[in-house]
Design a protein around this motif. Structure first.
Motif, mmCIF file in Angstrom:
data_model
loop_
_atom_site.group_PDB
_atom_site.id
_atom_site.type_symbol
_atom_site.label_atom_id
_atom_site.label_comp_id
_atom_site.label_asym_id
_atom_site.label_seq_id
_atom_site.Cartn_x
_atom_site.Cartn_y
_atom_site.Cartn_z
ATOM 1 N N TYR A 1 -13.868 -8.538 -11.968
ATOM 2 C CA TYR A 1 -12.884 -9.110 -12.894
ATOM 3 C C TYR A 1 -13.127 -8.629 -14.321
ATOM 4 N N ASP A 2 -14.343 -8.747 -14.799
ATOM 5 C CA ASP A 2 -14.650 -8.377 -16.181
ATOM 6 C C ASP A 2 -14.893 -6.889 -16.365
ATOM 7 N N LYS A 3 -14.996 -6.131 -15.246
ATOM 8 C CA LYS A 3 -15.280 -4.684 -15.296
ATOM 9 C C LYS A 3 -16.630 -4.448 -15.984
ATOM 10 N N LEU A 4 -16.689 -3.446 -16.862
ATOM 11 C CA LEU A 4 -17.937 -3.126 -17.541
ATOM 12 C C LEU A 4 -18.282 -4.228 -18.544
ATOM 13 N N MET A 5 -19.534 -4.726 -18.452
ATOM 14 C CA MET A 5 -19.976 -5.806 -19.333
ATOM 15 C C MET A 5 -21.204 -5.369 -20.111
ATOM 16 N N ILE A 6 -21.212 -5.658 -21.402
ATOM 17 C CA ILE A 6 -22.348 -5.375 -22.271
ATOM 18 C C ILE A 6 -22.650 -6.646 -23.062
ATOM 19 N N ASN A 7 -23.909 -7.034 -23.087
ATOM 20 C CA ASN A 7 -24.280 -8.200 -23.884
ATOM 21 C C ASN A 7 -25.560 -7.910 -24.641
ATOM 22 N N GLY A 8 -25.692 -8.516 -25.794
ATOM 23 C CA GLY A 8 -26.878 -8.312 -26.622
ATOM 24 C C GLY A 8 -27.094 -9.491 -27.543
ATOM 25 N N SER A 9 -28.335 -9.645 -27.983
ATOM 26 C CA SER A 9 -28.642 -10.740 -28.898
ATOM 27 C C SER A 9 -29.865 -10.398 -29.731
ATOM 28 N N VAL A 10 -29.908 -10.969 -30.927
ATOM 29 C CA VAL A 10 -31.071 -10.902 -31.811
ATOM 30 C C VAL A 10 -31.419 -12.341 -32.169
ATOM 31 N N SER A 11 -32.669 -12.723 -31.942
ATOM 32 C CA SER A 11 -33.020 -14.119 -32.187
ATOM 33 C C SER A 11 -34.479 -14.255 -32.592
ATOM 34 N N ASP A 12 -34.780 -15.379 -33.215
ATOM 35 C CA ASP A 12 -36.156 -15.775 -33.521
ATOM 36 C C ASP A 12 -36.239 -17.274 -33.305
ATOM 37 N N SER A 13 -37.098 -17.675 -32.394
ATOM 38 C CA SER A 13 -37.174 -19.087 -32.015
ATOM 39 C C SER A 13 -38.223 -19.865 -32.798
ATOM 40 N N ASN A 14 -38.860 -19.215 -33.778
ATOM 41 C CA ASN A 14 -39.905 -19.919 -34.537
ATOM 42 C C ASN A 14 -40.001 -19.315 -35.941
ATOM 43 N N ILE A 15 -38.975 -19.527 -36.742
ATOM 44 C CA ILE A 15 -38.918 -18.919 -38.066
ATOM 45 C C ILE A 15 -40.015 -19.489 -38.954
ATOM 46 N N THR B 1 -12.264 -7.897 -20.414
ATOM 47 C CA THR B 1 -11.397 -9.062 -20.571
ATOM 48 C C THR B 1 -11.895 -10.061 -21.599
ATOM 49 N N ARG B 2 -13.029 -9.764 -22.243
ATOM 50 C CA ARG B 2 -13.608 -10.784 -23.110
ATOM 51 C C ARG B 2 -14.503 -10.146 -24.164
ATOM 52 N N SER B 3 -14.430 -10.666 -25.387
ATOM 53 C CA SER B 3 -15.392 -10.317 -26.434
ATOM 54 C C SER B 3 -15.755 -11.610 -27.157
ATOM 55 N N ALA B 4 -17.033 -11.858 -27.250
ATOM 56 C CA ALA B 4 -17.495 -13.118 -27.841
ATOM 57 C C ALA B 4 -18.659 -12.842 -28.776
ATOM 58 N N PHE B 5 -18.620 -13.472 -29.942
ATOM 59 C CA PHE B 5 -19.686 -13.357 -30.927
ATOM 60 C C PHE B 5 -20.063 -14.765 -31.391
ATOM 61 N N SER B 6 -21.351 -14.975 -31.592
ATOM 62 C CA SER B 6 -21.770 -16.298 -32.046
ATOM 63 C C SER B 6 -23.017 -16.196 -32.920
ATOM 64 N N PHE C 1 -35.297 -36.431 -32.573
ATOM 65 C CA PHE C 1 -33.924 -35.983 -32.754
ATOM 66 C C PHE C 1 -33.876 -34.465 -32.901
ATOM 67 N N SER C 2 -32.851 -33.856 -32.324
ATOM 68 C CA SER C 2 -32.626 -32.418 -32.456
ATOM 69 C C SER C 2 -31.257 -32.191 -33.086
ATOM 70 N N GLY C 3 -31.089 -31.020 -33.677
ATOM 71 C CA GLY C 3 -29.804 -30.702 -34.290
ATOM 72 C C GLY C 3 -29.508 -29.225 -34.184
ATOM 73 N N ASP C 4 -28.236 -28.884 -34.146
ATOM 74 C CA ASP C 4 -27.865 -27.471 -34.071
ATOM 75 C C ASP C 4 -26.491 -27.267 -34.683
ATOM 76 N N VAL C 5 -26.255 -26.047 -35.128
ATOM 77 C CA VAL C 5 -24.954 -25.645 -35.627
ATOM 78 C C VAL C 5 -24.646 -24.264 -35.079
ATOM 79 N N GLU C 6 -23.387 -24.031 -34.730
ATOM 80 C CA GLU C 6 -23.013 -22.759 -34.106
ATOM 81 C C GLU C 6 -21.639 -22.335 -34.601
ATOM 82 N N ILE C 7 -21.502 -21.040 -34.898
ATOM 83 C CA ILE C 7 -20.225 -20.445 -35.305
ATOM 84 C C ILE C 7 -19.843 -19.401 -34.259
ATOM 85 N N HIS C 8 -18.598 -19.389 -33.815
ATOM 86 C CA HIS C 8 -18.215 -18.492 -32.727
ATOM 87 C C HIS C 8 -16.826 -17.889 -32.943
ATOM 88 N N ASN C 9 -16.642 -16.754 -32.318
ATOM 89 C CA ASN C 9 -15.347 -16.064 -32.305
ATOM 90 C C ASN C 9 -15.197 -15.413 -30.936
#
Length: 746
Positions: A430-444, A460-465, A478-486
């Motif tokens: 369905y999605d044909k060729l798929m490429i995914n990538g991420s850059v992260s740091d879990s302990n700044i 069929t899809r492009s997603a950025f967050s 308590f935990s908290g998070d904020v996320e921006i997506h397109n």
């Protein structure tokens, strides 16, 4: 030493020797302090010159091992000691053995030569021998190690070891004489030395390389394997390696006496019931009466009993077991005797090894504090939680007794790299060729905060967050998070295509209610643009029109997870429920309730095989509260809900008419997972999926499918190749017989 004495005597004979020492001078002395030299010399200004004392002192100086030459000179009453120090090793390099930097550093530690070490021929000779021994243990014969010494200056040099690996010994054939009940595949799972397999270059296949130092342990491993299979009389002799030096191939022979196979006849636990009632322990034991005896399960039961007693504060409880064999009937009775000792309290919690991560970040995941009654489960859960934090490569949590009733908890961590760059890809029907990538740091900056940027691209899809997460606000629960997506996605239907663009953000806060149970609240704001393209709009009586709208929602949720492993659970439950309320401003106005349940059970206790039974169910209900847009509809199909049908297959179009949003969904999956190549973390599974979806009820559309899945826990994350067959598809359904899934598992 005689040369030094003669040298001193000649120097004294060339001048008029003074009776007393007027001064003492040390030349070219860098590695030992003058205070130590003065104490070793044993002579001071004002003393008479004494050849024997000075020569004896020179002998003591040589014992330090720092000097190549020492000359004593009497210069008109001035005693001069001229030292020639051995050079220091400024750099050590090992070429031709390992390629990874960390492996080379490990070799330097093994040969006991590092930057700053004193150079001596004996040290170099010993280092060469260690390297040759390591090469032989790795299966290389006739290896050669050469050294090159490069003088950098008067006091330092560079030392290089050139390793020429010899011929590699390959095990052509492994023989297990006397093994009637187990076969080679069983032994390959536990031994280090294995017979070379076809396509040995492929991951998970045996390369046949000999590990000499592991040979003696392989016999013990096989013996332990027999004990796990119930053969308590098994005996395995140390193997014989027959090497053909002409071909550098070898035959490896194990000689085995299996004996009888025993079943568990009875289990008794002698324990003070005021501490823990044995009746509560028996149902939880791994050993089952009537099943084959297994020494590994016995040890697990021993640890479980100790944990239950230690959870009551008896940190140093002893659990001794006795195996009573009935050889005539091939049965065994197991008797546990528990000695609890005294109750113990926590004196202090000490943390070490964290040069980057702040102490408070670690302490918030520690379930024991000074003054607490000791609890073994809390100790083990502390280690598990710190291990799941992604901050550390290794975590040691130990106890140190400081008195009869007090202990210190010692936490030693090895910090790992918390920043990561991940790139992956694949292909799906369905999605044909798929490429995914991420850059992260879990302990700044060692604060425990995590930040990440990710992208997913396909036909069929492009997603950025972009996301930021704080797992413990102000070190609380308590935990908290904020996320921006397109996200831009294309949904292909029978008579139309939908291009949907979603831009927005979400903010969430959560809290640990009890261990393994979390609850929280999330606010989400999305700006949605829907563009519809029809094959022939003239045939559609009620087409959807392009639309821009805003969805503003708040979602309370609660999740439970007590599974034993994040990537490949074998035991436990994952469950959760949420209620999304859309209508805090915006255009969409609805309630969406979603509840899921996942169950995992390893059948090893019943079938004595590493089979994993999996079941999951998900129910979603969409309630109209004013306006439901087409993009808010529930959808069925794809790897996450109904394999064998394309993603977003349902709701489908009927007779060219565009359907309304569907409000009821129920998806179910049953799976049985089997090991394929355990060493490569590869498995395969058989599945049956059943799903229902409808506008007014669950049963308007009902579909099912079956198939097989190839699973691999790859370095990029969980990977699945799905081969599916729809069982009751209709001619108008969008089906899919193959799907590729990366990053998600069952």
């Amino acid at each position: 030493m005689k040369n030094k004495v003669i040298l001193f005597s000649l120097a004294c004979a060339t001048v008029l020797c003074a009776d007393t020492i007027q001064s003492i001078e040390y030349n070219n002395l860098n590695k030992i302090s003058k205070k130590i030299i003065n104490e070793t010399l044993g002579i001071k200004v004002g003393d008479e010159f004494n050849n024997d004392k000075i020569n004896n002192a020179i002998k003591e100086f040589y014992k330090f091992g720092y000097f190549d030459d020492i000359v004593a000179v009497n210069n008109n009453g001035k005693l001069q000691l001229n030292f020639k120090e051995k050079p220091s090793i400024a750099n050590v390099d090992i070429q031709g053995y390992k390629t990874r930097a960390e492996d080379i550093e490990s070799l330097k530690t093994m040969i006991k030569l590092k930057k700053g070490s004193m150079y001596t021929e004996k040290r170099v000779k010993d280092a060469k021998k260690i390297l040759l021994d390591l090469l032989e243990n790795d299966g290389y014969i006739n290896s050669v190690v050469e050294t090159e010494v490069e003088k950098l200056n008067e006091h330092s040099l560079k030392l290089t070891f050139y390793v020429n690996k010899g011929d590699e010994i390959i095990i052509k054939k492994a023989n297990y004489y006397g093994s009637d009940n187990l076969d080679q595949s069983d032994f390959d799972n536990v031994t280090s030395n294995k017979e070379k397999e076809f396509a040995s270059w492929w991951f998970g296949q045996n390369d046949g390389e000999v590990n000499i130092d592991q040979l003696k342990y392989d016999a013990r491993r096989i013996n332990e394997l027999y004990f796990e299979k119930g053969f308590l009389d098994a005996q395995v002799k140390e193997p014989f390696l027959n090497i053909d030096f002409a071909s550098n191939q070898a035959n490896l022979d194990f000689f085995i006496k299996e004996g009888k196979k025993y079943t568990t006849n009875d289990i008794k636990i002698f324990l003070d019931s005021s501490i823990v009632d044995p009746k509560d322990i028996y149902p939880e034991l791994d050993l089952i009466i009537g099943n084959t005896f297994n020494i590994k399960k016995l040890r697990r039961d021993q640890a479980y009993i100790k944990t239950q007693v230690a959870n009551k504060g008896y940190a140093f409880a002893q659990v001794k077991f006795d195996i009573q064999k009935d050889e005539k009937n091939s049965k065994v009775n197991v008797v546990y005797n528990v000695i609890p000792g005294k109750k113990v309290y926590v004196n202090d919690v000490r943390i070490s090894g964290n040069s980057r991560t702040l102490d408070r970040v670690i302490r918030r995941d520690v379930y024991l504090a000074p003054g607490d009654l000791y609890n073994e489960t809390d100790l083990n859960d502390t280690k598990s939680k710190l291990g799941r934090s992604k901050y550390f490569d290794n975590v040691k949590v130990e106890q140190k007794r400081v008195s009869e009733d007090k202990i210190d908890i010692l936490i030693d961590v090895v910090e790992g790299s918390t920043g990561s760059l991940t790139i992956g890809g694949g292909y799906g029907s369905y999605d044909k060729l798929m490429i995914n990538g991420s850059v992260s740091d879990s302990n700044i900056f060692g604060s425990g905060l995590s930040v990440g940027i990710s992208a997913d691209l396909s036909a069929t899809r492009s997603a950025f967050s972009l996301s930021l997460n704080n797992p413990a606000i102000d070190d609380s629960k308590f935990s908290g998070d904020v996320e921006i997506h397109n996200t831009e996605s294309e949904i292909n239907r029978t008579v139309y295509d939908l291009d949907k663009n979603t831009k927005g953000f979400s903010v969430g806060v959560g809290r640990e209610i009890i261990r393994d149970l979390r609850g929280g609240l999330r606010y989400k704001l999305d700006f949605i643009d829907e563009d519809y393209t029809y094959d022939d709009i003239s045939t559609i009586t009620n087409p959807y029109v392009d639309k821009d709208y805003i969805s503003s929602s708040i979602t309370p949720y609660i999740n439970y997870d007590n599974t034993d492993n994040y990537q490949l659970p074998r035991e436990g439950v994952k469950a959760g429920t949420s209620l999304q309320y859309a209508g805090i401003g915006g255009d969409s106005k609805y309630l969406k309730s979603t509840t899921y349940f996942k169950y995992f059970n390893n059948l090893n206790d019943y079938a004595e095989l590493d089979w994993i039974f999996r079941f999951k169910t998900k129910v979603s209900i969409l309630i109209d509260n004013g306006e439901i847009n087409q993009g808010d509809s529930l959808y069925l199909g794809g790897p996450k809900t109904l394999r064998g049908f394309k993603s977003y297959s349902f709701p489908a179009n009927e007779d060219g008419e565009v359907t309304k949003p569907y409000k009821n969904l129920w998806a179910n999956s049953l799976e049985m997972s089997f090991p394929l190549i355990p060493n490569a973390k590869m498995r395969w599974a058989l599945f049956y999926d059943y799903g229902m979806i409808g506008e007014d009820s669950f049963s308007e559309i009902q579909r099912s499918s079956t198939g097989a899945v190839l699973e691999w826990i790859s370095p990029m994350g969980p990977l699945q190749l799905i081969f599916a067959k729809p069982l009751d598809a209709e001619t108008t359904d969008d089906t899919s017989t193959f799907e590729f899934s990366l990053g998600s598992s069952f």
